[in-house]
Design a protein around this motif. Structure first.
Motif: not given
Ligand code: FES
Length: 257
Positions: A239-246
């Protein structure tokens, strides 16, 4: 397009750019960023730069950035009246809705991670909370906005070379500051990953500790996955998160830095 109001050299290679335009009406959250395109055919990617100040009455916003390549060098040559291609505001900023006058807030910044903390501190002090700023810089000559932060609350400064304030990194100050007598009710940080790892360890289980990640970005809108980071509580590592959007703001203990 936004119009350049002014551009000022704050310290070697560090510039303050004030822009004006209707887009300011959309800028509500400290910690959000603008994605900027300079006029060059060979530089297709935009540059993400965080908002250092927002002035809705004058429809202006302030960006503080360091010249690091051709794109930011071109930006530093913009003059009053020039137009700039701006996308944003993007990302999720620092949560401040639950700040009250009873709060004792710790704000920690390093180098070019300091600018978004100015807009943040203004938003927090406007709610009547006390703020202590701990700011780290490489040396005396690259310190900026010291007086501006002092107008909002206490300021402790560290420099890597000891040319001003406490010698060392911000952790040296935090070791002395955060004691039984001062336990911040909320913590906000922005800076390089080494500094953020320190904050993440020290305030791992704090319910209101937030960090803004500096991450290389491409699209800036969640489409390309160039800026992913992984979740700390994910044994599958899928699982990951996007720095720009999340993000770019996450809670401590949330993502791997
Ligand atoms: Fe493209 Fe974040 S920069 S997803």
């Amino acid at each position: 397009m936004m119009t350049v109001v002014s551009q000022k050299l704050l310290a070697p290679k560090i510039y303050e750019l004030v822009l004006q335009g209707e887009l300011v009406n959309e800028m509500k959250e400290p910690g959000q960023f603008l994605h900027i395109r300079v006029k060059r055919q060979d530089l297709l990617l935009r540059r993400p730069i965080s908002l250092a100040d927002i002035n809705p009455q004058e429809k202006t916003c302030t960006l503080i950035y360091r010249v690091e390549g051709q794109g930011t060098l071109d930006m530093s040559e913009l003059k009053s009246g020039d137009l700039l291609d701006v996308m944003g505001p993007l990302g999720h900023g620092f949560p401040v809705a639950d700040i009250t006058p009873a709060d004792h807030v710790l704000i920690v910044g390093g180098g070019i991670g300091v600018p978004p903390l100015y807009a943040l501190s203004k938003a927090i002090t406007a709610k009547g909370a006390n703020v202590h700023h701990v700011l780290g810089f490489a040396s005396k000559e690259v310190i900026f906005y010291e007086e501006a932060f002092k107008a909002l609350g206490e300021v402790s400064i560290s420099t890597d070379d000891g040319s001003y304030g406490t010698k060392g990194h911000v952790g040296t100050i935090l070791d002395q500051l955060v004691t039984k007598d001062f336990q911040p009710t909320a913590v906000y940080a922005c800076g390089a990953s080494g500094m953020l790892r320190r904050i993440d360890q020290q305030f791992h289980d704090h319910p209101r500790a937030y960090m803004s990640l500096e991450e290389r970005m491409a699209c800036g809108t969640g489409a390309c996955y160039a800026c992913v980071c992984h979740l700390q509580q994910d044994e599958t590592k899928t699982k990951s998160k996007r720095v720009c959007k999340d993000g770019p703001v996450f809670q401590t203990g949330e993502v791997v830095i």
